[in-house]
Motif scaffolding. Structure first.
Motif, PDB file in Angstrom:
ATOM      1  N   UNK A  96      39.136  40.096  32.626  1.00 19.86           N
ATOM      2  CA  UNK A  96      37.797  39.644  32.992  1.00 19.86           C
ATOM      3  C   UNK A  96      37.370  38.464  32.128  1.00 19.86           C
ATOM      4  N   UNK A  97      37.605  38.582  30.832  1.00 18.00           N
ATOM      5  CA  UNK A  97      37.246  37.525  29.891  1.00 18.00           C
ATOM      6  C   UNK A  97      37.965  36.229  30.236  1.00 18.00           C
ATOM      7  N   UNK A  98      39.252  36.317  30.524  1.00 16.60           N
ATOM      8  CA  UNK A  98      40.039  35.119  30.825  1.00 16.60           C
ATOM      9  C   UNK A  98      39.594  34.469  32.140  1.00 16.60           C
ATOM     10  N   UNK A 124      33.269  40.791  37.716  1.00 16.60           N
ATOM     11  CA  UNK A 124      32.409  39.649  37.394  1.00 16.60           C
ATOM     12  C   UNK A 124      31.384  39.384  38.495  1.00 16.60           C
ATOM     13  N   UNK A 125      31.813  39.562  39.751  1.00 13.78           N
ATOM     14  CA  UNK A 125      30.882  39.347  40.859  1.00 13.78           C
ATOM     15  C   UNK A 125      29.795  40.426  40.863  1.00 13.78           C
ATOM     16  N   UNK A 180      29.784  33.300  41.224  1.00 20.18           N
ATOM     17  CA  UNK A 180      29.460  33.160  42.638  1.00 20.18           C
ATOM     18  C   UNK A 180      30.767  32.944  43.381  1.00 20.18           C
ATOM     19  N   UNK A 181      31.033  33.785  44.354  1.00 19.78           N
ATOM     20  CA  UNK A 181      32.249  33.635  45.162  1.00 19.78           C
ATOM     21  C   UNK A 181      31.886  32.922  46.464  1.00 19.78           C
ATOM     22  N   UNK A 182      32.600  31.843  46.746  1.00 17.59           N
ATOM     23  CA  UNK A 182      32.422  31.101  47.989  1.00 17.59           C
ATOM     24  C   UNK A 182      33.676  31.311  48.836  1.00 17.59           C
ATOM     25  N   UNK A 183      33.537  32.035  49.917  1.00 21.64           N
ATOM     26  CA  UNK A 183      34.665  32.351  50.784  1.00 21.64           C
ATOM     27  C   UNK A 183      35.057  31.121  51.604  1.00 21.64           C
ATOM     28  N   UNK A 184      36.338  30.987  51.875  1.00 19.42           N
ATOM     29  CA  UNK A 184      36.847  29.828  52.606  1.00 19.42           C
ATOM     30  C   UNK A 184      37.159  30.226  54.047  1.00 19.42           C
ATOM     31  N   UNK A 187      29.833  29.401  38.714  1.00 19.16           N
ATOM     32  CA  UNK A 187      29.077  30.211  37.759  1.00 19.16           C
ATOM     33  C   UNK A 187      27.671  30.463  38.273  1.00 19.16           C
ATOM     34  N   UNK A 188      27.066  31.556  37.785  1.00 16.26           N
ATOM     35  CA  UNK A 188      25.765  32.004  38.275  1.00 16.26           C
ATOM     36  C   UNK A 188      24.613  31.114  37.838  1.00 16.26           C
TER      37      UNK A 188
END
Length: 441
Positions: free
Chosen positions: A240-242, A284-285, A291-295, A316-317
């Motif tokens: 998660x950190x990485x 993280x989400x 922020x996850x942006x789906x393709x 990033x949030x």
């Protein structure tokens, strides 16, 4: 500071069939302050219980989950009788006591007249069907302050003009330049209330204010790392950190155009596939840090049906945290001379503004060599959004999308002034109006 979420809380207070409310949000986004202010302004009394600060409160939920007994013991704990019909009760860091989460079901069933709100920094990590039955609570998510809220915090005189803007209006050049300058400051400060307050108190000395802002952001980033270490387990914490650290690093590598999809190789030694990192990305989400942006690979609805699980972008949030993690000096942003940084900053900002206004999850479009930053659905129609960081608004991909899918209009967010003309297929919004999109007639 004034927050738009206050209006939603007022609506919740007035609902005839009100359920307990759960307020999610990343640490230091202002949940506790907002709820206390809500209680102070709109109730005779409010009572605040922090399950992280007072772990002994967990014992109250061990015997049973009967609301009448729980309220009686909480009243004894604080030395005041809680008036069910008139008072407001806050359960903060509620994820620390799973049975308190479960108790919300019974408060909804047996004590619906009580105004009860639970909140938590990492609440999204602890929500499951085992915690409480679906349908017994109302969910809301408090996000970092939008650019408009940032202007509100600064009591900016330009705010009424933005809020009253219609498609027929023009923005005077002097106001456009002023708002562009304020946007650059927002790019540095971001939307975390404590950071915004630091800026507001010291803004008469801009250099000192922004130096203090960066120090505050660095402290908050360290607290996020501490949360990762504390709440995710030793092995998972490393992954998660990485990943969290890699998000700004990967964004920085984009020289031109849209940001690339997130790459898994090189983050964790020996791990190069999505399935080994999926749990860490989900963590993280759920924690609200990315922020996850789906393709999507076509321009058809539903977007979800045309997106692969392992193809997405990560942002990033909070744009202020993004700048801090990137090690980007405030002066570089203010001077507008930040080369490859400019594109991904603009894209991250627009993502935050879209999500703040309820457009979640986010989707972008990539087909063959063409790509567009965002697709949004408005009244059943797909509208493509291109994001440009400056005055250059040439958009080959937007043209390709329009020729293939025939949207009624297209959007370009850029440094260009506001320009929406009837009958024109491209609507130009300056970046600082991303939160106002779509502007009504």
């Amino acid at each position: 500071m004034k927050r738009r979420m206050m209006n939603r809380l007022l609506e919740w207070k007035k609902e005839e069939y009100r359920k307990p409310l759960l307020l999610k949000g990343v640490r230091q986004v202002g949940k506790t302050h907002l709820l206390k202010e809500f209680g102070r302004l709109h109730f005779k009394k409010y009572y605040y219980f922090n399950f992280e600060k007072e772990p002994a409160l967990a014992r109250i939920f061990e015997i049973d989950l009967v609301p009448e007994r729980i309220l009686s013991e909480l009243s004894f704990h604080i030395g005041h009788s809680i008036n069910i019909g008139e008072d407001f009760v806050i359960f903060d860091e509620i994820q620390e006591v799973p049975k308190a989460l479960t108790s919300l079901k019974y408060f909804q069933e047996d004590c619906p007249e009580l105004h009860l709100c639970g909140a938590g920094s990492l609440l999204g990590l602890h929500l499951s069907e085992g915690s409480f039955p679906v349908g017994k609570v109302t969910f809301e998510t408090l996000r970092p302050m939008s650019f408009e809220e940032f202007l509100m915090a600064n009591e900016d005189k330009a705010l009424p003009f933005i809020q009253q803007l219609t498609t027929k209006d023009k923005i005077p050049e002097i106001l456009h330049e002023y708002l562009w300058g304020q946007l650059k400051i927002y790019f540095i400060v971001g939307g975390l209330p404590e950071v915004v307050a630091t800026y507001c108190k010291n803004k008469n000395n801009l250099f000192e204010a922004l130096s203090m802002v960066r120090k505050k952001q660095d402290d908050l980033i360290n607290s996020y790392y501490a949360d990762i270490a504390k709440h995710s387990g030793k092995v998972n914490a490393m992954h998660i950190d990485r990943i969290f650290r890699s998000v700004p690093m990967q964004l920085e590598t984009n020289q031109d155009g849209s940001t690339s999809r997130f790459k898994f190789k090189g983050i964790v030694p020996g791990v190069s596939h999505y399935d080994r990192l999926a749990g860490a990305i989900d963590w993280l989400e759920a924690a609200g840090l990315i922020i996850k942006v789906h393709i999507a690979n076509t321009g058809h609805l539903p977007f979800k049906g045309y997106a692969k699980e392992n193809f997405f972008k990560l942002l990033l949030f909070d744009i202020g945290i993004l700048g801090s993690m990137s090690g980007l000096p405030p002066k570089v942003i203010l001077d507008a001379d930040y080369g490859s940084y400019k594109g991904y900053f603009a894209e991250n900002f627009v993502a935050e503004e879209l999500i703040f206004n309820g457009r979640d999850p986010l989707y972008c479009w990539q087909e063959q060599k063409a790509e567009i930053e965002y697709l949004v659905e408005i009244e059943g129609e797909i509208i493509p959004i291109e994001v440009k960081s400056g005055l250059n608004t040439k958009a080959k991909s937007l043209k390709a999308f329009a020729e293939k899918y025939k949207p009624s209009y297209q959007i370009i967010f850029s440094g260009r002034p506001f320009d929406i003309q009837s009958g024109r297929s491209i609507h130009y919004y300056p970046l600082y109006l991303a939160g106002r999109f779509p502007i009504e007639k």
